[in-house]
Design a protein around this motif. Structure first.
Motif, mmCIF file in Angstrom:
data_model
loop_
_atom_site.group_PDB
_atom_site.id
_atom_site.type_symbol
_atom_site.label_atom_id
_atom_site.label_comp_id
_atom_site.label_asym_id
_atom_site.label_seq_id
_atom_site.Cartn_x
_atom_site.Cartn_y
_atom_site.Cartn_z
ATOM 1 N N THR A 1 28.339 62.563 38.129
ATOM 2 C CA THR A 1 28.800 63.631 37.258
ATOM 3 C C THR A 1 28.021 63.598 35.948
ATOM 4 N N ARG A 2 27.917 64.754 35.323
ATOM 5 C CA ARG A 2 27.292 64.838 33.998
ATOM 6 C C ARG A 2 28.346 64.859 32.904
ATOM 7 N N HIS A 3 29.599 65.058 33.311
ATOM 8 C CA HIS A 3 30.690 65.144 32.333
ATOM 9 C C HIS A 3 31.294 63.746 32.144
ATOM 10 N N ILE A 4 30.828 63.019 31.165
ATOM 11 C CA ILE A 4 31.235 61.637 30.932
ATOM 12 C C ILE A 4 32.497 61.618 30.063
ATOM 13 N N VAL A 5 33.550 61.033 30.589
ATOM 14 C CA VAL A 5 34.810 60.905 29.858
ATOM 15 C C VAL A 5 35.288 59.464 29.971
ATOM 16 N N GLY A 6 36.206 59.083 29.095
ATOM 17 C CA GLY A 6 36.728 57.720 29.143
ATOM 18 C C GLY A 6 36.924 57.171 27.738
ATOM 19 N N THR A 7 37.315 55.908 27.659
ATOM 20 C CA THR A 7 37.613 55.270 26.384
ATOM 21 C C THR A 7 36.566 54.200 26.079
ATOM 22 N N LYS A 8 36.017 54.243 24.887
ATOM 23 C CA LYS A 8 34.982 53.296 24.497
ATOM 24 C C LYS A 8 35.482 51.857 24.639
ATOM 25 N N GLY A 9 34.623 51.024 25.188
ATOM 26 C CA GLY A 9 34.978 49.620 25.378
ATOM 27 C C GLY A 9 35.438 49.310 26.782
ATOM 28 N N TYR A 10 35.880 50.345 27.526
ATOM 29 C CA TYR A 10 36.352 50.160 28.893
ATOM 30 C C TYR A 10 35.401 50.767 29.927
ATOM 31 N N VAL A 11 34.531 51.671 29.492
ATOM 32 C CA VAL A 11 33.722 52.447 30.431
ATOM 33 C C VAL A 11 32.552 51.607 30.947
ATOM 34 N N ALA A 12 32.317 51.666 32.267
ATOM 35 C CA ALA A 12 31.251 50.902 32.895
ATOM 36 C C ALA A 12 29.882 51.435 32.484
ATOM 37 N N PRO A 13 28.881 50.558 32.319
ATOM 38 C CA PRO A 13 27.549 50.988 31.846
ATOM 39 C C PRO A 13 26.888 52.018 32.762
ATOM 40 N N GLU A 14 27.027 51.848 34.087
ATOM 41 C CA GLU A 14 26.353 52.767 35.019
ATOM 42 C C GLU A 14 26.946 54.179 34.948
ATOM 43 N N TYR A 15 28.222 54.259 34.552
ATOM 44 C CA TYR A 15 28.857 55.577 34.406
ATOM 45 C C TYR A 15 28.326 56.282 33.163
ATOM 46 N N LYS B 1 33.985 50.707 41.592
ATOM 47 C CA LYS B 1 33.515 49.566 40.794
ATOM 48 C C LYS B 1 33.604 49.840 39.291
ATOM 49 N N MET B 2 33.720 51.116 38.896
ATOM 50 C CA MET B 2 33.922 51.389 37.464
ATOM 51 C C MET B 2 35.346 51.003 37.062
ATOM 52 N N ASP B 3 36.318 51.153 37.980
ATOM 53 C CA ASP B 3 37.681 50.670 37.719
ATOM 54 C C ASP B 3 37.707 49.147 37.655
ATOM 55 N N VAL B 4 36.902 48.496 38.498
ATOM 56 C CA VAL B 4 36.819 47.032 38.485
ATOM 57 C C VAL B 4 36.312 46.557 37.129
ATOM 58 N N PHE B 5 35.303 47.245 36.601
ATOM 59 C CA PHE B 5 34.764 46.897 35.281
ATOM 60 C C PHE B 5 35.867 47.013 34.220
ATOM 61 N N SER B 6 36.580 48.137 34.220
ATOM 62 C CA SER B 6 37.644 48.350 33.225
ATOM 63 C C SER B 6 38.727 47.287 33.357
ATOM 64 N N PHE B 7 39.041 46.900 34.601
ATOM 65 C CA PHE B 7 40.027 45.844 34.821
ATOM 66 C C PHE B 7 39.537 44.522 34.226
ATOM 67 N N VAL C 1 40.699 32.743 35.250
ATOM 68 C CA VAL C 1 40.855 34.177 34.981
ATOM 69 C C VAL C 1 39.637 34.696 34.226
ATOM 70 N N MET C 2 39.127 33.889 33.326
ATOM 71 C CA MET C 2 37.933 34.280 32.571
ATOM 72 C C MET C 2 36.735 34.464 33.510
ATOM 73 N N LEU C 3 36.622 33.590 34.508
ATOM 74 C CA LEU C 3 35.532 33.716 35.476
ATOM 75 C C LEU C 3 35.665 34.993 36.295
ATOM 76 N N ILE C 4 36.897 35.350 36.656
ATOM 77 C CA ILE C 4 37.121 36.603 37.382
ATOM 78 C C ILE C 4 36.730 37.794 36.506
ATOM 79 N N ALA C 5 37.084 37.718 35.227
ATOM 80 C CA ALA C 5 36.730 38.797 34.300
ATOM 81 C C ALA C 5 35.212 38.947 34.206
ATOM 82 N N ILE C 6 34.498 37.831 34.071
ATOM 83 C CA ILE C 6 33.036 37.878 33.949
ATOM 84 C C ILE C 6 32.417 38.476 35.212
ATOM 85 N N ALA C 7 32.960 38.088 36.384
ATOM 86 C CA ALA C 7 32.458 38.651 37.641
ATOM 87 C C ALA C 7 32.690 40.157 37.697
ATOM 88 N N SER C 8 33.843 40.602 37.192
ATOM 89 C CA SER C 8 34.181 42.034 37.224
ATOM 90 C C SER C 8 33.314 42.840 36.271
#
Length: 606
Positions: free
Chosen positions: A468-482, A491-497, A558-565
């Motif tokens: 999509t060209r219409h980028i929406v979301g909240t700064k700090g949570y949005v995945a880089p590829e999006y 995988k963008m939800d995984v990043f936000s998680f 939990v920190m390792l899971i976060a880094i992987a996500s």
């Protein structure tokens, strides 16, 4: 002669008592457990056979037992997650078996399954038709003392206790790792069950006794799960293929008829609208006419939802919120209201909500905020969504607000597991998959029991791997590829998680005063070296956690899971299935819950 008649009737009674499906199992209220003899909880399995038209796909069975499809497929020796099951196909269902206190005098061993009551459901029908006698209606009544069995309401949540047992300490020493829950059939013998599961007659009798009746739950001791022989896709009978062909033909005819009717209705509607416009003499530029047209369009867009949700009148919502008084604003355009004495959250929307409604009508999970109804205001083309009200507000408020009470580490872990389960459901159990696109702590709401639910599907996308060209979301949570390429995937939800996990660990805002994202800070300061991770964590962990006596290893995992996500390459991020596995292994409340699940190290390595 009279004596012979009595003798015959007695034997006839015994025969029907042991062979009729209506015969009640010997143990109707549950199986006792002793915490001094066995572990308080364990991972075990139930033997389950797919029956009926609604249980011939893995998704419906996984939804029934609240587990993912891979968790059933692996122990059941299934090679596909999407292939159609055949009647009576054997499966192993993973259960978390727990010793539960039902009253001050007794403990019962069972796996808690949350089930939402549907139309015409009774405790007996659900126990026998859906769970195939792995529980009984008497045991359901026992563990739900406040629920009135003869007055069930649609949408009501009820605990169904699936009978199970954990091995005793002695059995574990004798290499008994599982006690498989199996429902004794009229044609079964103890010898046949022992042969089927690779157990022994003696060990089965030691666990269950010799007095076993049809429809009793038998606990089969094994050191490992036997390999189930599954039918190949080519072994489907010709009759089934013929039935399927007839179904397709019938469906095609039905669709054709519906199409003709739809065309006729559309023509009639267009003709009616034309007459109405001529009669009223409305000009195309008339604002009132435009309001009406937009309102009709809105109602047409949400017509598929009319039979599932309650349609409220605008006057009802206006009265519920005191005319949408600003004092009742919860957040943004969401108002707190009371409808028929029940508290609810009313979301006022200035745009078309049909996409959100279409997504919400096909999701139903305990970790998603439930939509109760909606309202279309044709005069101003507004849409109002009525949600369940969650008493404890958002996770953001608890982490970053002025609450005097702080979240304990165990509570944070439980919240993380709840969010992961909700995301796993929309990623794995909806067709097509749903991407939330706005996973953040302010969209995570907590109920009266501090259980987390995902809210706000306003930006959600049905279907993934789109651009999509219409980028929406909240700064700090949005995945880089999006941000860079507009790629929409689960995988963008995984990043936000992963960002939410950082919030739970650190208690920090996702963007600091200098505008720097929290995940960027983690990338710069944590190099992934396990030797230094514990030392680096001390300056990162929330002070409220440090004041507890929790395990630093639990926080580190939990920190390792976060880094992987948060991996920059989306393909190298774990799926939500993997994350649920890893979190349940990490969570101190669920120690050793999944024996075969991915370890945190395996998730990181992907």
């Amino acid at each position: 002669m009279k004596l012979l008649t009595i003798f015959f009737l007695l034997h006839l009674h015994i025969f029907f008592q042991t062979s009729s499906p209506q015969t009640l199992p010997r143990n109707t209220t549950g199986y006792a457990c002793n915490l001094n003899q066995s572990a308080p909880s364990c991972q075990t399995y139930a033997f389950f056979q797919a029956m009926g038209p609604n249980q011939l796909d893995l998704a419906s069975i996984s939804d029934l037992f609240s587990v993912s499809r891979p968790m059933i497929a692996k122990p059941s020796n299934l090679t596909s997650l999407t292939s159609t099951l055949v009647p009576n196909q054997a499966l192993f269902i993973p259960l978390t078996c727990t010793c539960n206190s039902v009253d001050p005098t007794r403990n019962l061993s069972y796996a808690k399954l949350n089930y939402t009551i549907k139309k015409d459901d009774t405790f007996y029908l659900v126990s026998t038709n859906l769970f195939h006698n792995l529980t009984t209606y008497q045991s359901v009544e026992t563990v739900n003392p406040t629920v009135v069995p003869v007055n069930l309401t649609i949408g009501q949540d009820v605990i169904f206790p699936i009978f199970c047992k954990c091995p005793t300490k002695t059995e574990l020493q004798n290499q008994v790792n599982y006690l498989i829950s199996y429902v004794f059939q009229p044609s079964d013998t103890i010898d046949s069950i022992a042969s089927r599961f690779g157990s022994t007659t003696t060990s089965i009798v030691e666990v269950n006794g010799v007095d076993i009746r049809p429809w009793d739950t038998v606990f089969v001791p094994v050191s490992r799960l036997p390999e189930l022989m599954q039918p190949s896709p080519t072994n489907v009978s010709s009759n089934q293929k013929s039935d399927k062909r007839r179904e397709v033909i019938g469906l095609a005819i039905g669709v054709g008829v519906c199409g003709v009717l739809l065309i006729l209705i559309s023509c009639f509607w267009a003709y009616r609208e034309s007459l109405w416009k001529k009669k009223m003499g409305k000009n195309e530029d008339d604002p009132e006419s435009k309001k009406f047209e937009v309102g009709v369009s809105l109602i047409a867009d949400v017509s598929d939802c009319l039979d599932k949700y309650k349609v409220y009148k605008f006057e009802e919502l206006k009265e519920a919120t005191d005319g949408f008084d600003e004092r009742l604003v919860i957040q943004g355009s969401v108002f707190k209201g009371y409808i028929n004495g029940k508290c609810c959250a009313i979301k006022k929307m200035k745009w078309n909500a049909c996409e959100e409604l279409k997504i919400l009508q096909k999701v139903n999970h305990g970790n998603l905020v439930m939509l109760e109804g909606f309202c279309i205001d044709s005069d101003y083309a507004n849409c109002y969504l009525v949600y369940e009200y969650l008493e404890n507000g958002s996770l953001y408020t608890w982490l970053h607000g002025n609450n005097t009470k702080r979240l304990s580490w165990r509570r944070r872990l439980r919240i993380a597991v709840d969010i992961a389960n909700g995301l796993q459901y929309i990623h794995e159990h909806t067709i097509p998959r749903v991407v939330h696109k706005d996973v953040k702590s302010s969209n995570i709401l907590l109920d009266a029991h501090m259980r987390a639910k995902i809210a706000n599907f306003g930006l959600a996308k049905s279907g993934c791997n789109a651009i999509t060209r219409h980028i929406v979301g909240t700064k700090g949570y949005v995945a880089p590829e999006y941000i860079s390429d507009g790629i929409v995937s689960t995988k963008m939800d995984v990043f936000s998680f992963g960002v939410i996990l950082l919030e739970l660990v650190s208690g920090k805002e996702v963007v600091n005063e200098e505008g720097k994202a929290l995940w960027v800070e983690v990338y710069e300061n944590f190099n992934g070296n396990d030797k230094n991770l514990k030392h680096e964590l001390k300056g990162f962990i929330d002070d409220a956690i440090l004041m507890e006596s929790c395990s630093i290893d639990s926080v580190m995992n939990v920190m390792l899971i976060a880094i992987a996500s948060l991996h920059r390459d989306p393909s190298r991020r774990p799926s939500m299935v993997d994350i649920v596995y890893a979190l349940c292994r990490t969570d101190e409340l669920f120690t050793d819950l999944y024996e075969d699940g991915l370890s945190t190290r395996q998730v990181i390595a992907r």
